[in-house]
Motif scaffolding. Sequence first.
Motif, PDB file in Angstrom:
ATOM      1  N   VAL A 278       9.665  -9.802  14.450  1.00 13.55           N
ATOM      2  CA  VAL A 278       8.464  -9.026  14.130  1.00 13.55           C
ATOM      3  C   VAL A 278       8.750  -8.249  12.853  1.00 13.55           C
ATOM      4  O   VAL A 278       9.769  -7.549  12.768  1.00 13.55           O
ATOM      5  N   THR A 279       7.884  -8.345  11.880  1.00 10.38           N
ATOM      6  CA  THR A 279       8.091  -7.697  10.575  1.00 10.38           C
ATOM      7  C   THR A 279       7.041  -6.631  10.351  1.00 10.38           C
ATOM      8  O   THR A 279       5.837  -6.886  10.490  1.00 10.38           O
ATOM      9  N   VAL A 280       7.517  -5.441  10.006  1.00  7.43           N
ATOM     10  CA  VAL A 280       6.645  -4.319   9.667  1.00  7.43           C
ATOM     11  C   VAL A 280       6.846  -4.010   8.189  1.00  7.43           C
ATOM     12  O   VAL A 280       7.977  -3.754   7.748  1.00  7.43           O
ATOM     13  N   THR A 281       5.775  -4.035   7.413  1.00  5.27           N
ATOM     14  CA  THR A 281       5.844  -3.812   5.971  1.00  5.27           C
ATOM     15  C   THR A 281       4.837  -2.753   5.570  1.00  5.27           C
ATOM     16  O   THR A 281       3.677  -2.816   5.975  1.00  5.27           O
ATOM     17  N   LEU A 282       5.316  -1.782   4.758  1.00  4.00           N
ATOM     18  CA  LEU A 282       4.446  -0.757   4.185  1.00  4.00           C
ATOM     19  C   LEU A 282       4.511  -0.880   2.672  1.00  4.00           C
ATOM     20  O   LEU A 282       5.615  -0.973   2.108  1.00  4.00           O
ATOM     21  N   ALA A 283       3.345  -0.865   2.016  1.00  5.41           N
ATOM     22  CA  ALA A 283       3.303  -1.038   0.569  1.00  5.41           C
ATOM     23  C   ALA A 283       2.252  -0.116  -0.026  1.00  5.41           C
ATOM     24  O   ALA A 283       1.173   0.075   0.543  1.00  5.41           O
ATOM     25  N   HIS A 284       2.618   0.464  -1.200  1.00  9.26           N
ATOM     26  CA  HIS A 284       1.679   1.296  -1.953  1.00  9.26           C
ATOM     27  C   HIS A 284       1.063   0.435  -3.043  1.00  9.26           C
ATOM     28  O   HIS A 284       1.758  -0.086  -3.912  1.00  9.26           O
ATOM     29  N   GLN A 285      -0.274   0.291  -2.988  1.00  9.67           N
ATOM     30  CA  GLN A 285      -0.967  -0.542  -3.967  1.00  9.67           C
ATOM     31  C   GLN A 285      -2.285   0.123  -4.338  1.00  9.67           C
ATOM     32  O   GLN A 285      -3.130   0.359  -3.462  1.00  9.67           O
ATOM     33  N   ASP A 286      -2.432   0.457  -5.624  1.00 10.25           N
ATOM     34  CA  ASP A 286      -3.704   0.986  -6.135  1.00 10.25           C
ATOM     35  C   ASP A 286      -4.200   2.175  -5.313  1.00 10.25           C
ATOM     36  O   ASP A 286      -5.322   2.165  -4.781  1.00 10.25           O
ATOM     37  N   ASP A 287      -3.378   3.183  -5.205  1.00 10.01           N
ATOM     38  CA  ASP A 287      -3.740   4.405  -4.476  1.00 10.01           C
ATOM     39  C   ASP A 287      -4.116   4.134  -3.032  1.00 10.01           C
ATOM     40  O   ASP A 287      -4.998   4.786  -2.456  1.00 10.01           O
ATOM     41  N   SER A 288      -3.487   3.179  -2.421  1.00  5.21           N
ATOM     42  CA  SER A 288      -3.724   2.895  -1.012  1.00  5.21           C
ATOM     43  C   SER A 288      -2.406   2.520  -0.363  1.00  5.21           C
ATOM     44  O   SER A 288      -1.477   2.038  -1.020  1.00  5.21           O
TER      45      SER A 288
ATOM     46  N   VAL B 117      -1.452  -8.282  11.534  1.00  3.88           N
ATOM     47  CA  VAL B 117      -2.310  -7.093  11.539  1.00  3.88           C
ATOM     48  C   VAL B 117      -2.184  -6.451  10.167  1.00  3.88           C
ATOM     49  O   VAL B 117      -1.072  -6.114   9.733  1.00  3.88           O
ATOM     50  N   ARG B 118      -3.312  -6.282   9.461  1.00  2.00           N
ATOM     51  CA  ARG B 118      -3.285  -5.714   8.117  1.00  2.00           C
ATOM     52  C   ARG B 118      -4.301  -4.586   8.045  1.00  2.00           C
ATOM     53  O   ARG B 118      -5.466  -4.759   8.428  1.00  2.00           O
ATOM     54  N   ALA B 119      -3.834  -3.456   7.534  1.00  2.00           N
ATOM     55  CA  ALA B 119      -4.702  -2.287   7.372  1.00  2.00           C
ATOM     56  C   ALA B 119      -4.440  -1.677   6.000  1.00  2.00           C
ATOM     57  O   ALA B 119      -3.286  -1.391   5.653  1.00  2.00           O
ATOM     58  N   ALA B 120      -5.509  -1.492   5.224  1.00  2.00           N
ATOM     59  CA  ALA B 120      -5.417  -0.843   3.908  1.00  2.00           C
ATOM     60  C   ALA B 120      -6.027   0.551   4.036  1.00  2.00           C
ATOM     61  O   ALA B 120      -7.230   0.694   4.279  1.00  2.00           O
ATOM     62  N   LEU B 121      -5.184   1.569   3.886  1.00  2.00           N
ATOM     63  CA  LEU B 121      -5.607   2.958   4.071  1.00  2.00           C
ATOM     64  C   LEU B 121      -5.657   3.649   2.712  1.00  2.00           C
ATOM     65  O   LEU B 121      -4.627   3.770   2.046  1.00  2.00           O
ATOM     66  N   PRO B 122      -6.829   4.130   2.272  1.00  2.00           N
ATOM     67  CA  PRO B 122      -6.916   4.803   0.959  1.00  2.00           C
ATOM     68  C   PRO B 122      -6.203   6.146   0.983  1.00  2.00           C
ATOM     69  O   PRO B 122      -6.219   6.859   1.996  1.00  2.00           O
ATOM     70  N   LEU B 123      -5.566   6.485  -0.134  1.00  2.35           N
ATOM     71  CA  LEU B 123      -4.833   7.749  -0.241  1.00  2.35           C
ATOM     72  C   LEU B 123      -5.647   8.847  -0.919  1.00  2.35           C
ATOM     73  O   LEU B 123      -5.259  10.015  -0.878  1.00  2.35           O
ATOM     74  N   THR B 124      -6.795   8.500  -1.520  1.00  9.37           N
ATOM     75  CA  THR B 124      -7.572   9.485  -2.282  1.00  9.37           C
ATOM     76  C   THR B 124      -9.012   9.575  -1.802  1.00  9.37           C
ATOM     77  O   THR B 124      -9.830  10.180  -2.465  1.00  9.37           O
ATOM     78  N   ASP B 125      -9.346   8.996  -0.670  1.00 13.75           N
ATOM     79  CA  ASP B 125     -10.722   9.057  -0.178  1.00 13.75           C
ATOM     80  C   ASP B 125     -11.071  10.491   0.200  1.00 13.75           C
ATOM     81  O   ASP B 125     -10.260  11.215   0.772  1.00 13.75           O
ATOM     82  N   ARG B 126     -12.295  10.902  -0.105  1.00 20.34           N
ATOM     83  CA  ARG B 126     -12.698  12.275   0.161  1.00 20.34           C
ATOM     84  C   ARG B 126     -12.742  12.577   1.653  1.00 20.34           C
ATOM     85  O   ARG B 126     -12.647  13.719   2.059  1.00 20.34           O
ATOM     86  N   ARG B 127     -12.889  11.556   2.486  1.00 17.38           N
ATOM     87  CA  ARG B 127     -12.952  11.804   3.913  1.00 17.38           C
ATOM     88  C   ARG B 127     -11.629  12.235   4.498  1.00 17.38           C
ATOM     89  O   ARG B 127     -11.551  12.726   5.622  1.00 17.38           O
ATOM     90  N   ILE B 128     -10.523  12.050   3.754  1.00 23.82           N
ATOM     91  CA  ILE B 128      -9.225  12.453   4.276  1.00 23.82           C
ATOM     92  C   ILE B 128      -8.663  13.611   3.490  1.00 23.82           C
ATOM     93  O   ILE B 128      -7.533  13.991   3.663  1.00 23.82           O
TER      94      ILE B 128
END
Length: 410
Positions: free
Chosen positions: A335-345, A398-409
């Motif tokens: 099982v592989t878990v990968t975290l990546a920073h791409q385009d402010d996400s 399973v892939r999830a792209a989470l924004p780092l600059t969204d106003r909701r967060i």
Amino acid sequence: MALRLPRPHRFDAYIALGGLLGGVLLVVIGLGVRTSRDPITLFDGPWPVLVPLAVTAGCELSRRTAPRAALLTGTVAITADLVTQGNVATVLMFTDLVYAAVLYGPPASARRIPWITGLLTVAGTLVPFAVWRVPEALLIGVAIGIVSFGPAATGWIVRDHRDAAEAARLRAEQTALLAEMDRTQAITAERARMARELHDIVANHLSAIAIHSTAALSLDEPATSRQALGVIRENSVAGLAEMRRLIGILRDGDSEPAATPTLEGLPALVEGARANGLDVSLAMDGSRALNTGPDRGTGLDAPQCPVPAPVELAAYRIVQESLTNALKHAGPGRVTVTLAHQDDSLTVTVTSPYGDRDGPRAPGSGAGLVGMRERTELLGGTFGAGPEESADGKLWAVRAALPLTDRRIA
């Protein structure tokens, strides 16, 4: 089919009856508005005044149900009353008809009647004075104003206050309805949040317990059963501790909340999954394997864009739930878990072998995928889960792209 007239209001019937009896009483005692020697009096004697009186009293019965028709008929009756000796009761009931036509009539009539009566008052003041050139002629306009414009203006004022009160009542009802909708939405959102937290925190431990207890029952090997029982005990104690903390928070809020999980807790989460029997690797940016030893730190480099706390919590829960699903359903393999920073996400990817497994399985309800999707969408991100083909075979990703600059967060 016979036409049925609307039933008059009880209060209107009282007004009509009282006006009629009062007018008859005035006729009996001989009290009129004018004398028989008045030039305007065409019908001498006290009894002709009864016809306009009766007609006006009948109009009072329709002052609410048909105010415009009642006013028009009453106008004819008051005009007829002018050529008799006159009756005060007829005049008073006519003023009430003007008032009711403005108060209960259509909005267009309510706006026009004050203007019409006002113009009649002005005309009744200026025309007689211009003809006779005596100050007493001005009293005709005063009388017309008292009989027509005064009641019309009073009805308009009362109607305006009534409409304002009705509008305020409607606004209050709408405000209460919106408040109830907000309360319902807040309760629904809080229930969904509690369900996600409860599922993510407890499901991992219960899944490990179910799988290892099944393995212990199916294998007749003392060493394997003892190892499985040890894992079961550890997960039971951890699950009970989490449940106890959640129950304390929900009951009275006095319990101290646990620290919010962050990305630094991922190595410990991976070590727990390994203890439960998964072969897990954790990587950052898809290139560097993360150190998970107690003396080497997390191995996570500080990202150029800081990760908000809600994003860290969502990423942690998504990895946690993905590992739980892999424990329950994944086939043999890494099982592989990968975290990546791409385009402010922050992109979280968890892949596991997809296919039939020989070992014990734990039942699933699909709530985990729903919870991960909800967490991602609350932050304005995108989520996807499903089988994929790769060089290593078929995988569940399973892939999830989470924004780092969204106003909701923010």
